[in-house]
Design a protein around this motif. Structure first.
Motif, PDB file in Angstrom:
ATOM      1  N   LYS A  95       0.844  -1.070   0.082  1.00  0.00           N
ATOM      2  CA  LYS A  95       0.015   0.072   0.115  1.00  0.00           C
ATOM      3  C   LYS A  95       0.724   1.241   0.126  1.00  0.00           C
ATOM      4  O   LYS A  95       0.727   2.168  -0.746  1.00  0.00           O
ATOM      5  CB  LYS A  95      -0.918  -0.092   1.215  1.00  0.00           C
ATOM      6  CG  LYS A  95      -1.866   1.299   1.205  1.00  0.00           C
ATOM      7  CD  LYS A  95      -2.625   1.000   2.613  1.00  0.00           C
ATOM      8  CE  LYS A  95      -3.527   2.412   2.672  1.00  0.00           C
ATOM      9  NZ  LYS A  95      -4.162   2.520   3.850  1.00  0.00           N
ATOM     10  N   ARG A  96       1.880   1.443   0.982  1.00  0.00           N
ATOM     11  CA  ARG A  96       2.708   2.621   0.985  1.00  0.00           C
ATOM     12  C   ARG A  96       3.423   2.577  -0.348  1.00  0.00           C
ATOM     13  O   ARG A  96       4.034   3.715  -0.839  1.00  0.00           O
ATOM     14  CB  ARG A  96       3.650   2.347   2.252  1.00  0.00           C
ATOM     15  CG  ARG A  96       2.967   2.422   3.452  1.00  0.00           C
ATOM     16  CD  ARG A  96       3.760   2.552   4.698  1.00  0.00           C
ATOM     17  NE  ARG A  96       3.076   2.626   5.801  1.00  0.00           N
ATOM     18  CZ  ARG A  96       3.773   2.637   7.205  1.00  0.00           C
ATOM     19  NH1 ARG A  96       4.914   2.237   7.226  1.00  0.00           N
ATOM     20  NH2 ARG A  96       2.824   2.874   8.141  1.00  0.00           N
ATOM     21  N   ILE A  97       3.945   1.408  -0.949  1.00  0.00           N
ATOM     22  CA  ILE A  97       4.809   1.539  -2.175  1.00  0.00           C
ATOM     23  C   ILE A  97       3.864   2.310  -3.483  1.00  0.00           C
ATOM     24  O   ILE A  97       4.389   3.032  -4.169  1.00  0.00           O
ATOM     25  CB  ILE A  97       5.157   0.070  -2.503  1.00  0.00           C
ATOM     26  CG1 ILE A  97       6.140  -0.357  -1.641  1.00  0.00           C
ATOM     27  CG2 ILE A  97       5.943   0.108  -4.017  1.00  0.00           C
ATOM     28  CD1 ILE A  97       6.604  -1.754  -1.812  1.00  0.00           C
ATOM     29  N   ARG A  98       2.505   1.713  -3.406  1.00  0.00           N
ATOM     30  CA  ARG A  98       1.620   2.302  -4.331  1.00  0.00           C
ATOM     31  C   ARG A  98       1.561   3.678  -4.211  1.00  0.00           C
ATOM     32  O   ARG A  98       1.502   4.602  -5.106  1.00  0.00           O
ATOM     33  CB  ARG A  98       0.103   1.656  -4.271  1.00  0.00           C
ATOM     34  CG  ARG A  98       0.385   0.372  -4.787  1.00  0.00           C
ATOM     35  CD  ARG A  98      -1.214  -0.340  -5.028  1.00  0.00           C
ATOM     36  NE  ARG A  98      -1.215  -1.521  -5.349  1.00  0.00           N
ATOM     37  CZ  ARG A  98      -1.744  -2.589  -4.414  1.00  0.00           C
ATOM     38  NH1 ARG A  98      -1.878  -2.182  -2.977  1.00  0.00           N
ATOM     39  NH2 ARG A  98      -1.839  -3.720  -4.732  1.00  0.00           N
ATOM     40  N   GLU A  99       1.377   4.277  -2.733  1.00  0.00           N
ATOM     41  CA  GLU A  99       1.064   5.512  -2.484  1.00  0.00           C
ATOM     42  C   GLU A  99       2.250   6.550  -2.787  1.00  0.00           C
ATOM     43  O   GLU A  99       2.043   7.705  -2.675  1.00  0.00           O
ATOM     44  CB  GLU A  99       0.637   5.806  -1.017  1.00  0.00           C
ATOM     45  CG  GLU A  99      -0.865   5.229  -0.663  1.00  0.00           C
ATOM     46  CD  GLU A  99      -1.213   5.055   0.641  1.00  0.00           C
ATOM     47  OE1 GLU A  99      -0.367   5.421   1.355  1.00  0.00           O
ATOM     48  OE2 GLU A  99      -2.339   4.572   0.978  1.00  0.00           O
ATOM     49  N   ALA A 100       3.556   6.019  -2.826  1.00  0.00           N
ATOM     50  CA  ALA A 100       4.722   6.617  -2.815  1.00  0.00           C
ATOM     51  C   ALA A 100       4.737   7.449  -4.222  1.00  0.00           C
ATOM     52  O   ALA A 100       4.344   6.800  -5.333  1.00  0.00           O
ATOM     53  CB  ALA A 100       5.925   5.920  -2.854  1.00  0.00           C
ATOM     54  N   SER A 101       5.390   8.564  -4.242  1.00  0.00           N
ATOM     55  CA  SER A 101       5.553   9.313  -5.516  1.00  0.00           C
ATOM     56  C   SER A 101       6.654   8.927  -6.109  1.00  0.00           C
ATOM     57  O   SER A 101       7.624   8.079  -5.686  1.00  0.00           O
ATOM     58  CB  SER A 101       5.854  10.874  -5.068  1.00  0.00           C
ATOM     59  OG  SER A 101       7.089  10.925  -4.627  1.00  0.00           O
ATOM     60  N   LEU A 102       6.862   9.270  -7.312  1.00  0.00           N
ATOM     61  CA  LEU A 102       7.793   8.706  -8.366  1.00  0.00           C
ATOM     62  C   LEU A 102       9.186   9.053  -7.708  1.00  0.00           C
ATOM     63  O   LEU A 102      10.192   8.595  -8.011  1.00  0.00           O
ATOM     64  CB  LEU A 102       7.588   9.207  -9.795  1.00  0.00           C
ATOM     65  CG  LEU A 102       8.599   8.867 -11.099  1.00  0.00           C
ATOM     66  CD1 LEU A 102       8.580   7.200 -11.317  1.00  0.00           C
ATOM     67  CD2 LEU A 102       8.426   9.470 -12.227  1.00  0.00           C
ATOM     68  N   GLU A 103       9.244  10.491  -7.302  1.00  0.00           N
ATOM     69  CA  GLU A 103      10.637  10.896  -6.700  1.00  0.00           C
ATOM     70  C   GLU A 103      10.923  10.140  -5.401  1.00  0.00           C
ATOM     71  O   GLU A 103      12.132   9.687  -5.465  1.00  0.00           O
ATOM     72  CB  GLU A 103      10.240  12.357  -6.195  1.00  0.00           C
ATOM     73  CG  GLU A 103      10.122  13.300  -7.545  1.00  0.00           C
ATOM     74  CD  GLU A 103       8.761  13.393  -7.914  1.00  0.00           C
ATOM     75  OE1 GLU A 103       7.851  12.790  -7.445  1.00  0.00           O
ATOM     76  OE2 GLU A 103       8.459  13.954  -9.208  1.00  0.00           O
ATOM     77  N   GLU A 104       9.964   9.828  -4.587  1.00  0.00           N
ATOM     78  CA  GLU A 104      10.488   8.933  -3.357  1.00  0.00           C
ATOM     79  C   GLU A 104      10.755   7.519  -3.835  1.00  0.00           C
ATOM     80  O   GLU A 104      11.793   7.125  -3.445  1.00  0.00           O
ATOM     81  CB  GLU A 104       9.122   8.767  -2.442  1.00  0.00           C
ATOM     82  CG  GLU A 104       8.836  10.231  -1.788  1.00  0.00           C
ATOM     83  CD  GLU A 104       7.183  10.002  -1.142  1.00  0.00           C
ATOM     84  OE1 GLU A 104       7.351  10.652  -0.036  1.00  0.00           O
ATOM     85  OE2 GLU A 104       6.508   9.213  -1.551  1.00  0.00           O
ATOM     86  N   LEU A 105      10.409   7.023  -4.862  1.00  0.00           N
ATOM     87  CA  LEU A 105      10.501   5.602  -5.415  1.00  0.00           C
ATOM     88  C   LEU A 105      12.098   5.636  -6.171  1.00  0.00           C
ATOM     89  O   LEU A 105      12.936   4.849  -5.800  1.00  0.00           O
ATOM     90  CB  LEU A 105       9.733   5.083  -6.460  1.00  0.00           C
ATOM     91  CG  LEU A 105       8.476   4.557  -5.925  1.00  0.00           C
ATOM     92  CD1 LEU A 105       7.280   4.312  -6.900  1.00  0.00           C
ATOM     93  CD2 LEU A 105       8.335   3.327  -4.741  1.00  0.00           C
ATOM     94  N   THR A 106      12.130   6.898  -6.791  1.00  0.00           N
ATOM     95  CA  THR A 106      13.541   7.023  -7.443  1.00  0.00           C
ATOM     96  C   THR A 106      14.712   7.124  -6.650  1.00  0.00           C
ATOM     97  O   THR A 106      15.796   6.524  -6.683  1.00  0.00           O
ATOM     98  CB  THR A 106      13.476   8.119  -8.522  1.00  0.00           C
ATOM     99  OG1 THR A 106      12.518   8.248  -9.144  1.00  0.00           O
ATOM    100  CG2 THR A 106      14.814   8.599  -9.103  1.00  0.00           C
ATOM    101  N   GLN A 107      14.350   7.654  -5.390  1.00  0.00           N
ATOM    102  CA  GLN A 107      15.657   7.907  -4.116  1.00  0.00           C
ATOM    103  C   GLN A 107      15.898   6.492  -4.074  1.00  0.00           C
ATOM    104  O   GLN A 107      17.082   6.471  -3.585  1.00  0.00           O
ATOM    105  CB  GLN A 107      14.920   8.803  -3.307  1.00  0.00           C
ATOM    106  CG  GLN A 107      14.874  10.420  -3.613  1.00  0.00           C
ATOM    107  CD  GLN A 107      14.352  10.791  -2.381  1.00  0.00           C
ATOM    108  OE1 GLN A 107      13.959  10.535  -1.363  1.00  0.00           O
ATOM    109  NE2 GLN A 107      13.904  12.317  -2.806  1.00  0.00           N
ATOM    110  N   VAL A 108      15.171   5.688  -3.941  1.00  0.00           N
ATOM    111  CA  VAL A 108      15.460   4.196  -3.276  1.00  0.00           C
ATOM    112  C   VAL A 108      16.156   3.181  -4.333  1.00  0.00           C
ATOM    113  O   VAL A 108      16.992   2.408  -4.372  1.00  0.00           O
ATOM    114  CB  VAL A 108      14.187   3.741  -2.682  1.00  0.00           C
ATOM    115  CG1 VAL A 108      14.273   2.260  -1.987  1.00  0.00           C
ATOM    116  CG2 VAL A 108      13.537   4.478  -1.405  1.00  0.00           C
ATOM    117  N   ILE A 109      15.373   3.286  -5.627  1.00  0.00           N
ATOM    118  CA  ILE A 109      15.713   1.982  -6.618  1.00  0.00           C
ATOM    119  C   ILE A 109      16.220   2.673  -8.075  1.00  0.00           C
ATOM    120  O   ILE A 109      16.267   2.002  -8.901  1.00  0.00           O
ATOM    121  CB  ILE A 109      14.563   1.159  -6.754  1.00  0.00           C
ATOM    122  CG1 ILE A 109      13.228   1.681  -7.228  1.00  0.00           C
ATOM    123  CG2 ILE A 109      14.319   0.519  -5.470  1.00  0.00           C
ATOM    124  CD1 ILE A 109      12.139   0.862  -7.275  1.00  0.00           C
ATOM    125  N   GLY A 110      15.982   3.997  -8.135  1.00  0.00           N
ATOM    126  CA  GLY A 110      16.344   4.573  -9.473  1.00  0.00           C
ATOM    127  C   GLY A 110      15.112   4.917 -10.274  1.00  0.00           C
ATOM    128  O   GLY A 110      14.108   4.333 -10.060  1.00  0.00           O
TER     129      GLY A 110
END
Length: 605
Positions: free
Chosen positions: A577-592
């Motif tokens: 759920k939190r992965i879905r709700e994360a923004s593209l920028e937040e995901l990018t900081q973790v996995i590119g």
């Protein structure tokens, strides 16, 4: 054996064989001439001979080895022997005698030997002709009777030296107590000594517990004044009568027919202490109450200790009671005294009241000791488990197992460890069930127990003193089978819950039997804590595993996302759920950016 020991033995044998077969007391002395033990006997020769005619264990064996001389005193009766023994123990405090733990000084009420006596509180007894009542172990009771006396009688509270000469010489002036009518003014001759002394005699009867007699006198006086038309005076007497009747209603515990009776009860603990309660009953009311502690020295029996306590208390309080209520038969005889073991009725109520007091005193002392030494509580609980389950040794280490699965999926198990009756969380272990398909709790239990103790044996790790299963007979049997395979002899218990999911019973042995442990006790709470802890630990592990599996299966559907990426996402965001709700920028900081875009576009909703 050296020549000195041989001489000592011959010397002692000569004394023992010539002892009289009469009641008396005997004293054992060591080589320094110090009295190390005092005892009483109906038959001196038979009693002392028993110390040297058989093998003893523990402290009695040590005592006998220290005896270098024997002295004795012959008396007329067993009662005289009891009194003399009590006095000599208090005088010499011999090393191997029971020690009376009596370090508290309780308050007393004193009526001094004065011309106009006062009623005073004190903690010291001075032999100057004054009369003492008490001691009062319950201070509010003492204050209540003092308040009653003050309301009933105008007794002086000053410290003036009211001698006839001083009063006649007009040395004093009245104080505030006179003006507020709490005192009649004997200091200036306004109250004659005869009237004052009459009040003092009535007060003594109240302090003795004879309130019934005073109440009768007041009622008679009230009726007489009313018949003489002296209504105002009758009203004042009536007020006193009602005060004393109210006090009697609060203080009377049983039928007022019961008069001049002593009541004794005893409780022991695991640390060589015995607690004895003493009540004295006058006109159905408790006139004296005292609980004290004895420290055992030679593993004395309850009967011996209670007999000592009865002599001690009756002498201390100068009791003349002709009846003594006790909880069990005693081998003791006192002149003109009958011992009663009541089974029902008012006397049984008195015995129950005494038992209630001694148990409360024991519990209070235990709490005090455990506050000073927290380790003592753990030892007591381990001893209780050992006694209840008849274990060969104290369960220093207890391990408890529980399985957790929902419809056969994500089957896991947990083991919690309690050391010294306290959770040792660093030793908790989680297990993923590997060899069992579906929801088979018994097979799962066998697998986990086998894995845990096989490894413990390989690593020479500490094995538990008791294994507990969160379940009934089936779970216990599963554990027993594995221990038998591994050739381990570890006691097994089971904890079962009721339909409200609360700990309800403890099972032990094969075939398993229900062990009755009273709910609400510290031991029951420990078992409840162990069961709740293993259930919590197993459920938490199961939820975590199921959650991770659900997250992992959702991420598996996204192409280009491997195990390392999934681990990084789960570590950062914890849930799908939190992965879905994360923004593209937040995901990018973790996995590119590349993988972040794949997640945003392909993660199923």
């Amino acid at each position: 054996m050296n020549s000195n020991e041989l001489k000592t033995n011959d010397y002692l044998e000569g004394i023992v064989m010539n002892l009289p077969e009469k009641p008396g007391i005997y004293q054992y002395l060591n080589s320094d001439g110090t009295i190390i033990y005092v005892g009483k006997a109906k038959n001196l020769k038979r009693r002392v001979y028993s110390y040297f005619s058989k093998e003893h264990q523990g402290k009695t064996k040590v005592l006998v080895s220290k005896i270098a001389d024997i002295r004795y005193i012959v008396v007329n009766s067993e009662e005289d022997a009891l009194l003399l023994e009590n006095n000599l123990i208090k005088k010499y405090r011999p090393r191997y005698n029971v020690l009376l733990k009596d370090d508290k000084t309780y308050p007393l009420i004193c009526i001094p030997n004065e011309y106009f006596p006062r009623i005073i509180k004190t903690r010291k007894i001075v032999k100057n002709g004054g009369q003492y009542f008490g001691p009062y172990t319950h201070t509010p009771s003492m204050l209540a009777v003092l308040k009653l006396i003050k309301q009933l009688y105008p007794i002086r509270t000053c410290h003036l030296n009211l001698t006839p000469e001083n009063i006649q010489a007009d040395k004093f002036k009245v104080c505030l107590e006179y003006h507020i009518k709490n005192c009649v003014g004997p200091c200036i001759g306004l109250q004659n000594p005869e009237e004052y002394q009459k009040n003092i005699e009535e007060i003594k009867e109240i302090l003795k517990g004879n309130t019934k007699e005073i109440s009768k006198l007041l009622q008679k006086k009230m009726e007489q004044l009313a018949s003489e038309m002296k209504f105002e005076e009758a009203q004042k007497v009536k007020e006193k009568y009602l005060l004393i009747e109210n006090y009697r209603a609060k203080s009377e515990v049983v039928s007022s027919v019961l008069h001049n009776i002593d009541v004794f009860s005893i409780e022991e603990d695991d640390s060589n202490s015995a607690f004895i309660n003493y009540l004295h009953i006058t006109n159905g009311a408790i006139n004296q109450a005292f609980t004290f502690e004895y420290k055992k020295k030679l593993n004395e029996s309850k009967e011996e200790l209670l007999a000592l306590g009865i002599i001690e208390m009756r002498e201390r309080y100068k009791s003349t009671s002709k009846e003594v209520i006790v909880p069990f038969p005693l081998d003791i005889e006192l002149n003109d005294v009958a011992f009663t073991i009541p089974q029902r009725g008012d006397k049984k109520k008195l015995l129950d009241l005494s038992l209630l007091n001694v148990k409360q005193y024991k519990a209070d002392r235990l709490k005090q000791a455990e506050k000073l030494n927290p380790e003592q509580r753990s030892i007591r609980l381990m001893k209780e488990i050992q006694q209840e389950l008849h274990l060969p040794k104290m369960p220093f280490q207890i391990e408890c197992f529980d399985n957790s699965n929902i419809q056969g999926s994500d089957a896991v198990a947990a083991c919690v460890v309690f050391i010294k009756a306290k959770p040792s969380k660093k030793d908790y272990r989680k297990y993923i069930i590997k060899t069992v398909e579906g929801a088979d709790d018994y097979a799962s239990m066998r697998e986990v127990v086998r894995r845990r103790y096989s490894r413990a044996m390989e690593e020479n790790a500490t094995l538990p003193d008791l294994i507990i299963t969160d379940g009934g007979k089936g779970q216990m049997e599963a554990v027993r089978q594995v221990l038998q395979e591994l050739n381990l002899d570890i006691p097994i218990a089971g904890l079962a819950k009721n339909n409200k999911h609360r700990t309800s019973e403890i099972l032990y042995g094969f075939p398993a039997q229900v062990i009755g442990i009273k709910q609400g006790t510290p031991l029951f709470h420990l078992m409840e804590q162990i069961q709740n802890e293993v259930h919590r630990f197993a459920i938490t592990f199961h939820r975590d595993k199921r959650s991770k599996r659900q997250v992992a299966s959702a991420l598996d559907q996204v192409k280009g996302i491997g195990e390392k990426t999934k681990a990084e996402l789960l570590k950062q965001f914890k849930s799908v759920k939190r992965i879905r709700e994360a923004s593209l920028e937040e995901l990018t900081q973790v996995i590119g950016i590349s993988k972040a875009q794949k997640i945003k576009e392909n993660l199923p909703t």
